[in-house]
Design an enzyme around this catalytic site. Structure first.
Site, PDB file in Angstrom:
ATOM      1  CD  GLU A  83      -1.405  -0.167   3.847  1.00 21.09           C
ATOM      2  OE1 GLU A  83      -2.055   0.702   3.666  1.00 21.09           O
ATOM      3  OE2 GLU A  83      -1.570  -0.960   4.293  1.00 21.09           O
ATOM      4  CB  CYS A 115      -2.421  -4.039   6.324  1.00 19.86           C
ATOM      5  SG  CYS A 115      -1.747  -2.878   7.305  1.00 19.86           S
ATOM      6  CB  THR A 156       1.318   3.588  14.861  1.00 22.11           C
ATOM      7  OG1 THR A 156       1.089   3.861  14.370  1.00 22.11           O
ATOM      8  CG2 THR A 156       1.240   3.807  16.553  1.00 22.11           C
ATOM      9  CB  SER A 205      -7.848   2.778  13.058  1.00 20.89           C
ATOM     10  OG  SER A 205      -7.692   2.677  13.628  1.00 20.89           O
ATOM     11  CG  HIS A 237      -2.210  -6.109  10.608  1.00 18.92           C
ATOM     12  ND1 HIS A 237      -0.925  -5.533   9.375  1.00 18.92           N
ATOM     13  CD2 HIS A 237      -2.621  -4.893  10.472  1.00 18.92           C
ATOM     14  CE1 HIS A 237      -1.110  -4.912   9.489  1.00 18.92           C
ATOM     15  NE2 HIS A 237      -2.361  -3.721  10.235  1.00 18.92           N
ATOM     16  CE  LYS A 246      -5.277  -1.457  22.266  1.00 18.54           C
ATOM     17  NZ  LYS A 246      -6.344  -0.871  23.664  1.00 18.54           N
ATOM     18  CB  SER A 312      -7.067   0.545   7.245  1.00 21.19           C
ATOM     19  OG  SER A 312      -7.173   0.224   8.713  1.00 21.19           O
TER      20      SER A 312
END
Ligand code: CAA
Length: 391
Positions: A83, A115, A156, A205, A237, A246, A312
């Site tokens: 990307e 991604c 990030t 996101s 990912h 998470k 995304s």
């Protein structure tokens, strides 16, 4: 799937950039309490490309050892997922094909869906090998994650490439059916054609990533997939490594399990070692997770691993792979460590200068400063063309 019809990852090779920026340096610049980076998002440092590096040079660096080991006789397709594309028309894969001297009787194409592109490439490659088991497909996932300076996304960033040789009777991981799929039209992260750096709604996101985990898993189980307890580890990912924790916590909740922190750690911690020091590598990220897992875990032969790919926009896929017997003889652990350890540390000013740099657009003849020491570099821009060289 019986082992004699297995298809999957036969070889896996990772590359990253010439430079690295420790998060402590970024924190020193912007006054952030370092715990937010080291613990809050789970990042230690991030790879930063040199002036003469891009997705092509990283992709070629990742793929060259695979071609050196296996030859190119059976490779009839190269799929390049990114990307951070360098051209709206020509596939970055064609430059890699040329730099590696692959046979002209090859199809080469570039794929994009944020991604998720690396996983799309892997699945399409499996389809091609299923059609003709003698063929091998070279999948290259290569990306530079770039956000605006002094924005929340800055911590990030990162950059890396993963090359995978997809083949029948694979030496590393047998990829299984079914897959759990999920697509929804959402604007959580995107990069319009006129921008170098991505735009993102950070909180949104994370929310939609977690919804995608839940939905892809739901479809996976409806398609007759394995139960959660069968998996030995999960390669998520990883835009930042805390996201894997998470995501797994959310998956456990979705399946009605307690969110026992040690259980989450056992499932994901080993997959975070490379991403923690490289940062986000978009299409390559989940497969850097796989490389880290295979490179450092105890013998995983015969054990199922779960993969959750999220891109995304958004598309997600959950699927399983079983680690092949004898896989440890085929790993590239020391080369991966070397690619990470050889990076040269930037100070903040040098990082900022590289971040602000953009390639000339006037069509003139512009040599690119020689900063890299690796095998491939972007040597010049000439008449709107990128000129690469192999050392
Ligand atoms: N010690 C320990 N932890 C601390 C801390 C300290 N001193 N200070 C803060 N923290 C914790 C916070 O509590 C928070 O933890 P939780 O998420 O568990 O609540 C964490 O550090 C981050 O803090 P903030 O949310 O305040 O951080 P932020 O506002 O800077 O945003 C971010 C973080 C949203 C990830 C931002 O960096 C960003 O927008 N990044 C880009 C977008 C992104 O990566 N999204 C991920 C999903 S999208 C995707 O996966 C696709 C992709 O590749 C982009």
């Amino acid at each position: 799937m019986p082992s004699d019809c297995a298809i999957g990852i036969h070889d896996l090779s990772c590359a990253t950039t010439e430079f690295v920026l420790p998060h402590a340096t970024l924190a020193g610049h912007n006054g952030t309490e370092i715990g937010k980076y080291h613990v809050g998002i789970g990042q230690q440092s991030m790879s930063v490309p040199a002036a003469d590096e891009d997705v092509v040079t990283m992709g070629a660096a990742a793929a060259a050892p695979i071609v050196a080991r296996h030859g190119a006789d059976r490779i009839r397709t190269v799929v390049f997922a990114t990307e951070s594309s360098i051209d709206q028309a020509k596939s970055a894969g064609v430059y890699v094909h040329s730099l590696l001297g692959l046979p002209s009787a090859t199809r080469v194409v570039e794929l994009k869906q944020a991604c998720y592109g690396g996983t799309a490439a892997l699945q399409f490659a499996i389809g091609l090998v299923l059609r003709d088991r003698r063929q091998q497909v070279l999948v290259v996932a290569s990306d530079i994650s770039k956000y605006d300076l002094d924005s929340p996304g800055e911590s990030t960033q990162g950059a890396a490439a993963v090359a995978m040789l997809v083949a029948a009777d694979p030496a590393l991981v047998r990829i299984e059916e079914p897959s759990g799929l999920f697509t929804v039209d959402v604007m959580d992260f995107w990069r319009p054609n006129y921008r170098d750096a991505a735009l993102v709604d950070g909180e949104e996101s994370i929310t939609v990533y977690l919804q995608a985990v839940e939905s892809a898993w739901k479809d996976y189980t409806e398609q007759g997939g394995r139960s959660l307890d069968e998996f030995t580890a999960f390669c998520y990912h990883q835009p930042f490594t805390k996201m894997a924790y998470k995501a797994h916590r959310h998956l456990l909740n979705t399946c009605g399990y307690d969110t026992d922190e040690s259980r989450i750690g056992r499932a994901v911690e080993r997959t975070t070692a490379y991403n923690r020091v490289i940062g986000n590598s978009y299409t390559a990220s989940a497969y850097l997770g796989l490389a880290a897992l295979l490179d450092q875990a105890d013998d995983l032969a015969g054990r199922p691993v779960g993969f959750l790919s999220y891109g995304s926009g958004s598309v997600a896929e959950f699927f399983a792979g079983t680690v092949a017997p004898g896989y440890r003889e085929h790993l590239r652990t020391s080369a991966h460590r070397e690619a990470i350890d050889r990076r040269r540390t930037l100070d903040y000013a040098a990082y900022r200068e590289l971040h602000e740099r953009s390639l000339p657009t006037d069509g003139g003849d512009h040599p690119v400063p020689q900063q890299t020491t690796g095998a491939f570099r972007l040597a010049a821009l000439r008449g709107h063309k990128r000129i690469y060289e192999r050392r």
